[in-house]
Design an enzyme around this catalytic site. Sequence first.
Site, PDB file in Angstrom:
ATOM      1  N   ASP A 243     -23.596  10.758  57.952  1.00 15.09           N
ATOM      2  CA  ASP A 243     -22.302  10.940  58.625  1.00 15.09           C
ATOM      3  C   ASP A 243     -21.703  12.322  58.391  1.00 15.09           C
ATOM      4  OD1 ASP A 243     -22.693   7.927  58.118  1.00 15.09           O
ATOM      5  OD2 ASP A 243     -21.182   8.084  59.690  1.00 15.09           O
ATOM      6  N   LYS A 254     -24.058   5.704  54.692  1.00 15.32           N
ATOM      7  CA  LYS A 254     -23.616   4.339  54.389  1.00 15.32           C
ATOM      8  C   LYS A 254     -23.814   3.986  52.918  1.00 15.32           C
ATOM      9  CE  LYS A 254     -21.964   2.258  56.656  1.00 15.32           C
ATOM     10  NZ  LYS A 254     -20.504   2.159  56.746  1.00 15.32           N
TER      11      LYS A 254
END
Length: 375
Positions: A243, A254
Amino acid sequence: MKIDGKHRRTIWVEPDGWAVGIIDQTLLPFDFATRRIETVEAMAEAIRAMRVRGAPLIGAAAAYGLALAMREDPGDRALESARARLASTRPTAINLRWALDRMVEVLMITPPDERLKRAYAEAADIADEDVEVCRAIGRHGLDLIRAIHQRNPGRPVEVLTHCNAGWLATVDWGTATAPIYMAHDAGIPIHVWVDETRPRNQGAFLTAWELGSHGVPHTVIVDNAGGHLMQRGQVDLCIVGTDRVTARGDVANKIGTYLKALAARDTGVPFWVALPSSTIDWTLEDGLRDIPIEQRGPEEVAEIAGRTEAGTIERVQLVPDASAVANVAFDVTPARLVTGFVTERGLCAASFEGLSGLFPDQVERAVKRAAANDA
Ligand code: MRU
């Protein structure tokens, strides 16, 4: 990718030419349904509720959200407030801010009466570019998988992945999954260990569904199983998405990714991270200190949803009534634990030298932007 023989992307403009269509990912894998998004507020809700999710896809979704906002009011103040609304939905994935900055930069030099058309065109470019970038990531990652296959031609290449960095997390192809799809399509035998990825189960619900729809052999495992499989030599490589990657190569992904990277380092399994360059945050160095980590609602940990024998979808409680619950959605894997990056321009080391060697133009732009902000 194809669903029931029909090619689909994760986001599109509806035939009326203005509403935006998405796949409602909160319903997968038990129900496949699309949703029509008509307002910037509805798009913000879809991102926050994770109907659309995955770093590149929420970037594209935010871009279309700004286009929808321009339908309501193309003025400067409305543009700024729509950007702020969309930016507030999820904090960790930099692609969201990257897409909003790109849209606003273009729209601010466009006269208000032309902004609506320009906004849809720019959002479409962001979506189209994401498809090509992921395709290129796939081609570069395929080289890694092919090399493993050539060393072990008699058995499938064993890959472990975490969360969903598949086509559902992008506009098409995925990041970590693009090389897997390409290897499978090229006839290389491949098998994927899919971390279930509690609490929202993006692995069990989404990656497994994607891989199954494409015919890729896979096995869902609990999040704690990966280290054991690596110790036993049952994993050739880990490949995950991200991300946000800092300029020096620290990786936010994650929750649970860091533990896989530790196990991979201990067992000598290569740990690759696949990313589009829109995921690099050139303004940050130290990921552990500086990347904002999303904290989500406790109900995602305290409860779980699934299909009952009767075929209904139900949520059940998992923890005692009185127990406190924390829901940390991302962690940061230090660059030193990452074997390398798979990007649209090729493979590189997880370091500033590696990233800037592939993307010198982006470094130059980031330096100019920082200088302009300081002035
Ligand atoms: O919370 P999510 O489901 O949006 O998180 C997704 C991930 O962590 C992915 O690995 C990441 O966005 C990379 S997507 C290609």
